[in-house]
Every structure is written in C-alpha cells, then in structure tokens.
Design a protein around this motif. Structure first.
Motif, PDB file in Angstrom:
ATOM      1  N   GLN A 190       0.841  -1.189   0.000  1.00  0.00           N
ATOM      2  CA  GLN A 190       0.000   0.000   0.000  1.00  0.00           C
ATOM      3  C   GLN A 190       0.885   1.251   0.000  1.00  0.00           C
ATOM      4  O   GLN A 190       1.931   1.290   0.649  1.00  0.00           O
ATOM      5  CB  GLN A 190      -0.918   0.039   1.234  1.00  0.00           C
ATOM      6  CG  GLN A 190      -2.053  -0.936   1.194  1.00  0.00           C
ATOM      7  CD  GLN A 190      -2.995  -0.781   2.373  1.00  0.00           C
ATOM      8  OE1 GLN A 190      -3.288  -1.729   3.080  1.00  0.00           O
ATOM      9  NE2 GLN A 190      -3.484   0.445   2.581  1.00  0.00           N
ATOM     10  N   LYS A 191       0.409   2.263  -0.706  1.00  0.00           N
ATOM     11  CA  LYS A 191       1.068   3.561  -0.707  1.00  0.00           C
ATOM     12  C   LYS A 191       0.046   4.655  -0.494  1.00  0.00           C
ATOM     13  O   LYS A 191      -1.046   4.588  -1.106  1.00  0.00           O
ATOM     14  CB  LYS A 191       1.772   3.800  -2.054  1.00  0.00           C
ATOM     15  CG  LYS A 191       2.962   2.957  -2.319  1.00  0.00           C
ATOM     16  CD  LYS A 191       3.560   3.344  -3.664  1.00  0.00           C
ATOM     17  CE  LYS A 191       4.761   2.491  -4.022  1.00  0.00           C
ATOM     18  NZ  LYS A 191       5.335   2.863  -5.343  1.00  0.00           N
ATOM     19  N   PRO A 192       0.315   5.690   0.274  1.00  0.00           N
ATOM     20  CA  PRO A 192       1.473   5.785   1.161  1.00  0.00           C
ATOM     21  C   PRO A 192       1.293   4.925   2.407  1.00  0.00           C
ATOM     22  O   PRO A 192       0.201   4.441   2.667  1.00  0.00           O
ATOM     23  CB  PRO A 192       1.472   7.274   1.517  1.00  0.00           C
ATOM     24  CG  PRO A 192       0.020   7.633   1.525  1.00  0.00           C
ATOM     25  CD  PRO A 192      -0.604   6.827   0.407  1.00  0.00           C
ATOM     26  N   SER A 193       2.348   4.763   3.166  1.00  0.00           N
ATOM     27  CA  SER A 193       2.227   4.007   4.418  1.00  0.00           C
ATOM     28  C   SER A 193       1.583   4.878   5.496  1.00  0.00           C
ATOM     29  O   SER A 193       0.911   4.370   6.395  1.00  0.00           O
ATOM     30  CB  SER A 193       3.590   3.520   4.885  1.00  0.00           C
ATOM     31  OG  SER A 193       4.461   4.621   5.079  1.00  0.00           O
ATOM     32  N   ARG A 194       1.805   6.163   5.415  1.00  0.00           N
ATOM     33  CA  ARG A 194       1.177   7.103   6.331  1.00  0.00           C
ATOM     34  C   ARG A 194       1.183   8.493   5.712  1.00  0.00           C
ATOM     35  O   ARG A 194       1.981   8.771   4.819  1.00  0.00           O
ATOM     36  CB  ARG A 194       1.880   7.142   7.686  1.00  0.00           C
ATOM     37  CG  ARG A 194       3.353   7.509   7.633  1.00  0.00           C
ATOM     38  CD  ARG A 194       3.942   7.568   9.037  1.00  0.00           C
ATOM     39  NE  ARG A 194       3.890   6.271   9.693  1.00  0.00           N
ATOM     40  CZ  ARG A 194       3.535   6.110  10.965  1.00  0.00           C
ATOM     41  NH1 ARG A 194       3.178   7.135  11.701  1.00  0.00           N
ATOM     42  NH2 ARG A 194       3.528   4.910  11.509  1.00  0.00           N
ATOM     43  N   ASP A 195       0.258   9.332   6.179  1.00  0.00           N
ATOM     44  CA  ASP A 195       0.205  10.705   5.693  1.00  0.00           C
ATOM     45  C   ASP A 195      -0.518  11.564   6.709  1.00  0.00           C
ATOM     46  O   ASP A 195      -1.365  11.076   7.465  1.00  0.00           O
ATOM     47  CB  ASP A 195      -0.505  10.771   4.344  1.00  0.00           C
ATOM     48  CG  ASP A 195      -0.045  11.959   3.502  1.00  0.00           C
ATOM     49  OD1 ASP A 195      -0.291  11.965   2.282  1.00  0.00           O
ATOM     50  OD2 ASP A 195       0.553  12.901   4.081  1.00  0.00           O
ATOM     51  N   ILE A 196      -0.154  12.819   6.724  1.00  0.00           N
ATOM     52  CA  ILE A 196      -0.842  13.821   7.534  1.00  0.00           C
ATOM     53  C   ILE A 196      -1.429  14.829   6.564  1.00  0.00           C
ATOM     54  O   ILE A 196      -0.698  15.422   5.759  1.00  0.00           O
ATOM     55  CB  ILE A 196       0.115  14.507   8.529  1.00  0.00           C
ATOM     56  CG1 ILE A 196       0.742  13.471   9.457  1.00  0.00           C
ATOM     57  CG2 ILE A 196      -0.630  15.576   9.328  1.00  0.00           C
ATOM     58  CD1 ILE A 196       1.825  14.029  10.361  1.00  0.00           C
ATOM     59  N   CYS A 197      -2.724  15.029   6.618  1.00  0.00           N
ATOM     60  CA  CYS A 197      -3.413  15.858   5.636  1.00  0.00           C
ATOM     61  C   CYS A 197      -4.248  16.921   6.338  1.00  0.00           C
ATOM     62  O   CYS A 197      -4.673  16.743   7.485  1.00  0.00           O
ATOM     63  CB  CYS A 197      -4.328  15.002   4.763  1.00  0.00           C
ATOM     64  SG  CYS A 197      -3.483  13.690   3.867  1.00  0.00           S
ATOM     65  N   GLN A 198      -4.498  17.994   5.614  1.00  0.00           N
ATOM     66  CA  GLN A 198      -5.346  19.054   6.156  1.00  0.00           C
ATOM     67  C   GLN A 198      -6.799  18.775   5.822  1.00  0.00           C
ATOM     68  O   GLN A 198      -7.126  18.191   4.788  1.00  0.00           O
ATOM     69  CB  GLN A 198      -4.912  20.395   5.572  1.00  0.00           C
ATOM     70  CG  GLN A 198      -3.541  20.850   6.048  1.00  0.00           C
ATOM     71  CD  GLN A 198      -3.265  22.300   5.704  1.00  0.00           C
ATOM     72  OE1 GLN A 198      -3.946  22.876   4.860  1.00  0.00           O
ATOM     73  NE2 GLN A 198      -2.269  22.893   6.345  1.00  0.00           N
TER      74      GLN A 198
END
Lengths: 114, 117
Positions: free
Chosen positions: A6-14
């Motif tokens: 899976q991509k991405p493994s992690r993300d921080i989004c607004q």
C-alpha cells in the motif's frame, strides 16, 4: 499467500483535502476489499471492489466520500475525499483467495487529518 | 446477517500458562471462521481458519481453535503463552463459500492479550 503493498504508508493531511491510497497485489485476484480501522477499534468494511464493475459500499459509506477504482486484477485505489479529523484511521486493503476465501491484508495506510 | 462477539476486551496471563480467547458468532449460513492477530504497528496475520472440515483447527505459533456449532463458539487457545504472543486478536466470520452472499469479513471488536513475565 498474496503479497500486498500500500502507498502511502502514512500521511498527515489538512481538512478539506483528499488523499488517494493505492493497493498493489503480486497476483491476479477477483475480489479486493477496503477496510477502515479507527484508533483503538476493530476493522470495518468500507466496500468491495471487483474488477470491471462498480464498487459495492457498506451501510454508512458512500461513493462520493470514498470513491474506489479497480482498473485491473492487481490494483485498486481508495480516495478519502473532503477529509475531516473523523477520517483519521488506518485504511487497509485486502484480497481474497479465490478457492479458500481466505483474506490477506496489506500493511495499511495510517491517515491523520488535522 | 453475520456477527461476532468477543467476550473479553482484555485478557492477561502469565508466561507459560494457557491462553483462552473467547468468541461467539451468529450466522444464517454455514460460516467460515477465522482468527487474525495484529501486533503493534504491524499488519494483520491469519492465525487459523475453520471452513466446515475438522472442528478442531490448528494454526500457526501453537494456537488452535474449536468450532462448536451447538454453542456457536470458536474459542482460541494455546497451551503455553509466550511473551511474543502479546497482541490484539480478532475473531472473524464470513458467509462467503456457503451461499451467504456477504462479501467482506465481519470482525469482532478484538481482544488485547497481555502476557505477564
């Protein structure tokens, strides 16, 4: 068993933005699924994605919020649209073995919405 | 409709003692039942499955589970706990393969297994 990435493994989004999560499997599979695991909770099925047909959504999940693509037998995407902090979760894809009905899970995408 | 109830949210045992994680299910068909394990910050791993063959199912890492239709139970056991068994365990039911038609898996809420040294 299938190997799933899976991509991405992690993300921080607004909040208000969208994120597309990719799921790739190393063999052709008919059935793919998307699940959500909210913090400290169990897994909940979002939708079933079969190649060549529209995704089937579970109660409480709608296509406008979680559009899914399944262009071929080894790939799928899940988009989380117009995100809010309540969408902060781990999103997992899984594939089903056609003969045993066992499901194998990807490593998950950890999404944090600020 | 299918559902799963894991009777304990947390189970704490001492290393070397037996483990029992309890699960009851509900299904209108002849379900497939699974146990998955999730270690901290790791993916889900299939421990074992029941699909209408032998009622006592052996899985990986010394775990086994017994399907009891009369009790609608599928409890997970291990004779001797190891520190590495500390994890979250999910009991899962599926009607696929028995004509149920439900596509995905239905997960229980999970049991957090704590191993005391």
């Amino acid at each position: 068993s299938a190997v799933i990435s899976q991509k991405p493994s992690r993300d921080i989004c607004q909040r208000g933005t969208s994120l597309t999560i990719q799921c790739q499997v190393d063999s052709q599979v008919t059935m793919m699924f998307w699940y959500r695991q909210q913090p400290g909770q169990s897994l909940t099925l979002i939708a079933t994605a079969n190649q060549g047909s529209e995704a089937t959504y579970e109660s409480g999940f709608v296509i406008d919020k979680f559009p899914i693509s399944r262009p071929n037998l080894t790939f799928s995407t899940l988009t989380v649209s117009n995100m809010s902090p309540e969408d902060s979760s781990i999103y997992l894809c899984s594939v089903e073995d056609d003969s045993s009905y066992e499901q194998y899970f990807g490593p998950g995408t950890r999404l944090t919405v600020t | 409709a299918q559902s799963v109830t894991q009777l304990d949210s947390h189970v704490s045992v001492s290393e070397g003692t037996p483990v029992l994680l309890r699960c009851n299910y509900s299904s209108s068909y002849s379900p497939s039942l699974f146990w998955y394990v999730q270690h901290p910050n790791k993916g889900l791993q299939l421990l074992l499955k029941y699909t209408s063959a032998a009622t006592l199912v052996k899985g990986i890492n010394g775990f086994e589970a017994e399907f009891k239709k009369s009790e609608t139970s599928f409890h997970l056991t291990k004779p001797s706990a190891h520190m590495s068994d500390a994890a979250e365990y999910f009991c899962v039911v599926s009607d696929r393969g028995s004509g149920g038609g439900a596509d995905g898996l239905t997960f229980g809420k999970g049991t957090h297994l704590i191993i005391q040294p």
